[in-house]
Design a protein around this motif. Structure first.
Motif, PDB file in Angstrom:
ATOM      1  N   TRP A 143      -0.928   7.047   3.019  1.00 43.02           N
ATOM      2  CA  TRP A 143      -0.981   8.416   2.529  1.00 43.02           C
ATOM      3  C   TRP A 143       0.443   8.800   2.172  1.00 43.02           C
ATOM      4  CZ3 TRP A 143      -3.178   6.367   6.820  1.00 43.02           C
ATOM      5  CH2 TRP A 143      -4.577   6.362   6.881  1.00 43.02           C
ATOM      6  N   ALA A 144       0.612   9.508   1.060  1.00 39.93           N
ATOM      7  CA  ALA A 144       1.960   9.893   0.638  1.00 39.93           C
ATOM      8  C   ALA A 144       1.960  11.322   0.110  1.00 39.93           C
ATOM      9  CB  ALA A 144       2.482   8.935  -0.436  1.00 39.93           C
ATOM     10  N   TRP A 145       3.126  11.917   0.188  1.00 39.79           N
ATOM     11  CA  TRP A 145       3.375  13.267  -0.301  1.00 39.79           C
ATOM     12  C   TRP A 145       4.854  13.313  -0.622  1.00 39.79           C
ATOM     13  CZ3 TRP A 145       1.984  11.548   4.439  1.00 39.79           C
ATOM     14  CH2 TRP A 145       2.933  11.642   5.455  1.00 39.79           C
ATOM     15  N   PRO A 146       5.305  14.257  -1.425  1.00 34.40           N
ATOM     16  CA  PRO A 146       6.740  14.302  -1.731  1.00 34.40           C
ATOM     17  C   PRO A 146       7.565  14.362  -0.438  1.00 34.40           C
ATOM     18  CG  PRO A 146       5.553  15.754  -3.190  1.00 34.40           C
ATOM     19  CD  PRO A 146       4.561  15.281  -2.151  1.00 34.40           C
ATOM     20  N   GLY A 147       8.418  13.403  -0.267  1.00 33.33           N
ATOM     21  CA  GLY A 147       9.284  13.370   0.904  1.00 33.33           C
ATOM     22  C   GLY A 147       8.737  12.629   2.106  1.00 33.33           C
ATOM     23  N   GLY A 148       7.547  12.040   1.996  1.00 28.81           N
ATOM     24  CA  GLY A 148       7.027  11.342   3.154  1.00 28.81           C
ATOM     25  C   GLY A 148       5.855  10.433   2.844  1.00 28.81           C
ATOM     26  N   SER A 149       5.585   9.556   3.784  1.00 29.71           N
ATOM     27  CA  SER A 149       4.439   8.660   3.665  1.00 29.71           C
ATOM     28  C   SER A 149       4.197   7.994   5.011  1.00 29.71           C
ATOM     29  CB  SER A 149       4.668   7.601   2.587  1.00 29.71           C
ATOM     30  OG  SER A 149       5.785   6.800   2.905  1.00 29.71           O
ATOM     31  N   ARG A 150       2.994   7.472   5.170  1.00 35.23           N
ATOM     32  CA  ARG A 150       2.671   6.690   6.363  1.00 35.23           C
ATOM     33  C   ARG A 150       1.551   5.731   6.008  1.00 35.23           C
ATOM     34  NH1 ARG A 150      -1.837   8.634   9.472  1.00 35.23           N
ATOM     35  NH2 ARG A 150      -2.572  10.636   8.733  1.00 35.23           N
ATOM     36  N   VAL A 180       0.828  -1.204   0.000  1.00 36.37           N
ATOM     37  CA  VAL A 180       0.000   0.000   0.000  1.00 36.37           C
ATOM     38  C   VAL A 180       0.866   1.260   0.000  1.00 36.37           C
ATOM     39  CG1 VAL A 180      -0.462   0.336   2.468  1.00 36.37           C
ATOM     40  CG2 VAL A 180      -2.243   0.812   0.801  1.00 36.37           C
ATOM     41  N   LEU A 181       2.018   1.223   0.646  1.00 38.33           N
ATOM     42  CA  LEU A 181       2.941   2.365   0.573  1.00 38.33           C
ATOM     43  C   LEU A 181       3.468   2.550  -0.844  1.00 38.33           C
ATOM     44  CD1 LEU A 181       4.894   1.917   3.925  1.00 38.33           C
ATOM     45  CD2 LEU A 181       3.536   3.934   3.269  1.00 38.33           C
ATOM     46  N   ALA A 182       3.803   1.459  -1.511  1.00 36.77           N
ATOM     47  CA  ALA A 182       4.265   1.543  -2.900  1.00 36.77           C
ATOM     48  C   ALA A 182       3.153   2.060  -3.812  1.00 36.77           C
ATOM     49  CB  ALA A 182       4.765   0.176  -3.374  1.00 36.77           C
ATOM     50  N   MET A 183       1.916   1.648  -3.557  1.00 32.55           N
ATOM     51  CA  MET A 183       0.779   2.151  -4.336  1.00 32.55           C
ATOM     52  C   MET A 183       0.631   3.659  -4.154  1.00 32.55           C
ATOM     53  SD  MET A 183      -2.074  -0.826  -3.550  1.00 32.55           S
ATOM     54  CE  MET A 183      -3.450   0.103  -4.276  1.00 32.55           C
ATOM     55  N   ALA A 184       0.736   4.132  -2.918  1.00 34.84           N
ATOM     56  CA  ALA A 184       0.578   5.563  -2.641  1.00 34.84           C
ATOM     57  C   ALA A 184       1.681   6.381  -3.301  1.00 34.84           C
ATOM     58  CB  ALA A 184       0.554   5.809  -1.131  1.00 34.84           C
ATOM     59  N   ARG A 185       2.903   5.887  -3.232  1.00 33.31           N
ATOM     60  CA  ARG A 185       4.020   6.597  -3.883  1.00 33.31           C
ATOM     61  C   ARG A 185       3.888   6.522  -5.400  1.00 33.31           C
ATOM     62  NH1 ARG A 185       7.312   3.308  -0.130  1.00 33.31           N
ATOM     63  NH2 ARG A 185       7.375   4.454   1.821  1.00 33.31           N
TER      64      ARG A 185
END
Length: 161
Positions: free
Chosen positions: A124-131, A83-88
């Motif tokens: 949830w992701a944004w440039p430079g971060g995710s959770r 899910v982190l890879a999907m968000a990025r």
């Protein structure tokens, strides 16, 4: 879903994004587009919603969102790394500033002892971060999908402020 609470939360997310001149993208598996539909039910959402990828199959997760085959094989589609890879991946694919991705087991079948029906990962992701966060929802398929949408939107409130 409590449509009043959801519409208020979406309006708040949208206003935060609009003021910051940011755009949101979604990557959805278990919700099948329900999250994007809920977001775009809000008038003016074109000012802050960029688009969505409904990546129901692993092949689409890999090809459109860049989720490595090895990650899918090792952890399964319903996992934090996926899910982190999907968000990025959807950030890059769509060119948005903020994203939310969901993957889960809505049921009524498909669950395992380790990942029972109702297990959902949201990132949830944004440039430079995710959770990311794991949820264990209860209820019917529709109820699991609705709870996933609400949790995804509530998480966006924390990311966009």
């Amino acid at each position: 879903m409590d449509t009043y609470l959801i519409s208020r939360a979406v309006a708040e997310v949208g206003e935060c994004l609009r003021v910051q001149k940011h755009f949101l993208a979604t990557a959805e598996s278990c919700t099948g587009g329900l999250l994007a539909s809920t977001l775009t039910d809000t008038p003016g959402s074109s000012e802050w919603f960029a688009g969505s990828v409904v990546a129901y199959s692993n092949a689409v997760k890999n090809k459109l969102l860049g989720v490595p085959d090895e990650t899918l094989e090792q952890h399964g589609a319903v996992s934090e790394p996926v899910v982190l890879a999907m968000a990025r991946g959807v950030l890059e694919t769509i060119g948005a500033d903020v994203s939310v991705a969901v993957s889960g087991i809505a049921g009524p079948s498909g669950g395992t002892p380790e990942k029972p029906v109702g297990t959902v990962w949201i990132a949830w992701a944004w440039p430079g971060g995710s959770r990311a966060k794991r949820y264990n929802f209860q209820g019917t398929r529709d109820q699991v999908k609705s709870q996933t949408v609400m949790a995804a939107i509530n998480g966006l409130l924390g990311v966009t402020k």
